[in-house]
Design a protein around this motif. Sequence first.
Motif, PDB file in Angstrom:
ATOM      1  N   TRP A   1       0.810  -1.071   0.075  1.00 26.78           N
ATOM      2  CA  TRP A   1       0.128   0.103   0.064  1.00 26.78           C
ATOM      3  C   TRP A   1       0.785   1.187  -0.026  1.00 26.78           C
ATOM      4  O   TRP A   1       0.348   2.400  -0.524  1.00 26.78           O
ATOM      5  CB  TRP A   1      -0.916   0.172   1.134  1.00 26.78           C
ATOM      6  CG  TRP A   1      -2.004  -0.962   1.153  1.00 26.78           C
ATOM      7  CD1 TRP A   1      -1.987  -2.293   1.630  1.00 26.78           C
ATOM      8  CD2 TRP A   1      -3.411  -0.551   0.432  1.00 26.78           C
ATOM      9  NE1 TRP A   1      -3.210  -2.880   1.231  1.00 26.78           N
ATOM     10  CE2 TRP A   1      -4.065  -1.928   0.596  1.00 26.78           C
ATOM     11  CE3 TRP A   1      -3.921   0.393  -0.118  1.00 26.78           C
ATOM     12  CZ2 TRP A   1      -5.334  -1.974   0.262  1.00 26.78           C
ATOM     13  CZ3 TRP A   1      -5.250   0.349  -0.732  1.00 26.78           C
ATOM     14  CH2 TRP A   1      -5.998  -1.053  -0.257  1.00 26.78           C
ATOM     15  N   TYR A   2       2.089   1.146   0.555  1.00 22.49           N
ATOM     16  CA  TYR A   2       2.847   2.357   0.878  1.00 22.49           C
ATOM     17  C   TYR A   2       3.877   2.624   0.012  1.00 22.49           C
ATOM     18  O   TYR A   2       4.765   3.224   0.207  1.00 22.49           O
ATOM     19  CB  TYR A   2       2.996   2.644   2.195  1.00 22.49           C
ATOM     20  CG  TYR A   2       1.883   3.043   3.042  1.00 22.49           C
ATOM     21  CD1 TYR A   2       1.069   4.181   3.091  1.00 22.49           C
ATOM     22  CD2 TYR A   2       1.347   1.933   3.945  1.00 22.49           C
ATOM     23  CE1 TYR A   2      -0.160   4.151   3.686  1.00 22.49           C
ATOM     24  CE2 TYR A   2       0.142   1.863   4.446  1.00 22.49           C
ATOM     25  CZ  TYR A   2      -0.674   3.372   4.515  1.00 22.49           C
ATOM     26  OH  TYR A   2      -2.104   3.563   4.949  1.00 22.49           O
TER      27      TYR A   2
ATOM     28  N   GLY B   1       9.455  10.759  14.279  1.00 20.99           N
ATOM     29  CA  GLY B   1       9.464  10.227  15.611  1.00 20.99           C
ATOM     30  C   GLY B   1       7.646  10.130  16.197  1.00 20.99           C
ATOM     31  O   GLY B   1       7.498   9.137  16.900  1.00 20.99           O
ATOM     32  N   LEU B   2       7.095  11.068  15.964  1.00 19.04           N
ATOM     33  CA  LEU B   2       5.723  10.988  16.433  1.00 19.04           C
ATOM     34  C   LEU B   2       5.017   9.999  15.641  1.00 19.04           C
ATOM     35  O   LEU B   2       4.085   9.414  16.194  1.00 19.04           O
ATOM     36  CB  LEU B   2       5.146  12.465  16.217  1.00 19.04           C
ATOM     37  CG  LEU B   2       5.328  13.583  16.994  1.00 19.04           C
ATOM     38  CD1 LEU B   2       4.776  14.855  16.604  1.00 19.04           C
ATOM     39  CD2 LEU B   2       4.695  13.379  18.475  1.00 19.04           C
ATOM     40  N   LEU B   3       5.193   9.775  14.382  1.00 20.92           N
ATOM     41  CA  LEU B   3       4.450   8.722  14.041  1.00 20.92           C
ATOM     42  C   LEU B   3       5.033   7.188  13.806  1.00 20.92           C
ATOM     43  O   LEU B   3       4.415   6.323  13.322  1.00 20.92           O
ATOM     44  CB  LEU B   3       4.285   9.051  12.259  1.00 20.92           C
ATOM     45  CG  LEU B   3       3.475  10.413  12.066  1.00 20.92           C
ATOM     46  CD1 LEU B   3       3.908  10.763  10.605  1.00 20.92           C
ATOM     47  CD2 LEU B   3       2.025  10.292  12.340  1.00 20.92           C
ATOM     48  N   ASN B   4       6.275   7.314  14.590  1.00 25.50           N
ATOM     49  CA  ASN B   4       6.986   6.089  14.906  1.00 25.50           C
ATOM     50  C   ASN B   4       7.155   5.300  13.490  1.00 25.50           C
ATOM     51  O   ASN B   4       7.012   4.238  13.486  1.00 25.50           O
ATOM     52  CB  ASN B   4       5.996   5.206  15.783  1.00 25.50           C
ATOM     53  CG  ASN B   4       6.869   4.037  16.404  1.00 25.50           C
ATOM     54  OD1 ASN B   4       7.964   4.288  16.661  1.00 25.50           O
ATOM     55  ND2 ASN B   4       6.361   2.908  16.664  1.00 25.50           N
TER      56      ASN B   4
ATOM     57  N   SER C   1      10.304   5.753  10.089  1.00 27.65           N
ATOM     58  CA  SER C   1      11.657   6.275   9.784  1.00 27.65           C
ATOM     59  C   SER C   1      11.371   7.382   8.581  1.00 27.65           C
ATOM     60  O   SER C   1      10.355   7.295   8.022  1.00 27.65           O
ATOM     61  CB  SER C   1      12.417   4.933   9.098  1.00 27.65           C
ATOM     62  OG  SER C   1      11.880   4.818   7.691  1.00 27.65           O
ATOM     63  N   ILE C   2      12.443   8.372   8.784  1.00 27.30           N
ATOM     64  CA  ILE C   2      12.215   9.231   7.762  1.00 27.30           C
ATOM     65  C   ILE C   2      12.344   8.802   6.523  1.00 27.30           C
ATOM     66  O   ILE C   2      11.490   9.332   5.460  1.00 27.30           O
ATOM     67  CB  ILE C   2      13.531  10.386   8.134  1.00 27.30           C
ATOM     68  CG1 ILE C   2      13.371  10.979   9.302  1.00 27.30           C
ATOM     69  CG2 ILE C   2      13.556  11.378   6.892  1.00 27.30           C
ATOM     70  CD1 ILE C   2      14.656  11.776   9.872  1.00 27.30           C
ATOM     71  N   THR C   3      13.185   7.802   6.171  1.00 27.65           N
ATOM     72  CA  THR C   3      13.424   7.312   4.691  1.00 27.65           C
ATOM     73  C   THR C   3      11.995   6.594   4.329  1.00 27.65           C
ATOM     74  O   THR C   3      11.719   6.738   2.991  1.00 27.65           O
ATOM     75  CB  THR C   3      14.570   6.505   4.590  1.00 27.65           C
ATOM     76  OG1 THR C   3      14.425   5.263   5.453  1.00 27.65           O
ATOM     77  CG2 THR C   3      15.837   6.932   4.643  1.00 27.65           C
TER      78      THR C   3
ATOM     79  N   GLU D   1      10.881   3.443   1.788  1.00 29.79           N
ATOM     80  CA  GLU D   1      11.912   2.287   2.352  1.00 29.79           C
ATOM     81  C   GLU D   1      12.151   2.412   3.785  1.00 29.79           C
ATOM     82  O   GLU D   1      12.237   3.576   4.264  1.00 29.79           O
ATOM     83  CB  GLU D   1      13.099   2.612   1.389  1.00 29.79           C
ATOM     84  CG  GLU D   1      13.051   2.292   0.078  1.00 29.79           C
ATOM     85  CD  GLU D   1      14.130   2.556  -0.845  1.00 29.79           C
ATOM     86  OE1 GLU D   1      15.124   2.654   0.024  1.00 29.79           O
ATOM     87  OE2 GLU D   1      14.069   2.521  -1.999  1.00 29.79           O
ATOM     88  N   GLY D   2      12.534   1.628   4.702  1.00 23.28           N
ATOM     89  CA  GLY D   2      12.701   1.430   5.867  1.00 23.28           C
ATOM     90  C   GLY D   2      11.726   1.103   6.517  1.00 23.28           C
ATOM     91  O   GLY D   2      10.732   0.636   6.174  1.00 23.28           O
ATOM     92  N   ASP D   3      11.710   1.676   8.016  1.00 29.21           N
ATOM     93  CA  ASP D   3      10.626   1.045   8.951  1.00 29.21           C
ATOM     94  C   ASP D   3       9.361   2.130   8.718  1.00 29.21           C
ATOM     95  O   ASP D   3       9.373   3.347   8.793  1.00 29.21           O
ATOM     96  CB  ASP D   3      11.242   1.357  10.595  1.00 29.21           C
ATOM     97  CG  ASP D   3      12.195   0.140  10.615  1.00 29.21           C
ATOM     98  OD1 ASP D   3      12.148  -1.079  10.068  1.00 29.21           O
ATOM     99  OD2 ASP D   3      12.921   0.459  11.621  1.00 29.21           O
TER     100      ASP D   3
END
Length: 131
Positions: free
Chosen positions: A8-9, A65-68, A70-72, A78-80
């Motif tokens: 989805w993302y 951080g607020l959304l828990n 990763s920036i990427t 890509e990433g968490d």
Amino acid sequence: MNTPVVDWYSDEISTFGDRVAGAREALGMSQDDLSKRLGVKLKTIRAWENDLAEPRSNKLVALAGLLNVSITWLLNSEGDGINGPDEQPPLSPDVNDLLTEIRDLKSQIAQTGDRLGRVEKRLRTTLKSEQ
């Protein structure tokens, strides 16, 4: 019959704004809640989610951080990040409370970091003017 797996993302399917909105909704957070926690106007959150604007780097760090996530993941999936809507396991109220507290702490840390940077800049300016 096997149904295809849909990410989805993924970068091909979703935009930055889609990922912000999806992560926010997965946490049960309103746009207003997010704007207050980040210290930005509600119209700013709406602009981000509608892909009319993107946050500056300091707000991007706090947002992730607020959304828990990763920036990427926010930028290019890509990433968490989070799973699609039909793949999200329900969280207990205790876990939600802990995640909310962690997000609040991360936001406070980011805001303190911003404040520290401003104070340091003022100090450097003052020191230069005294020389």
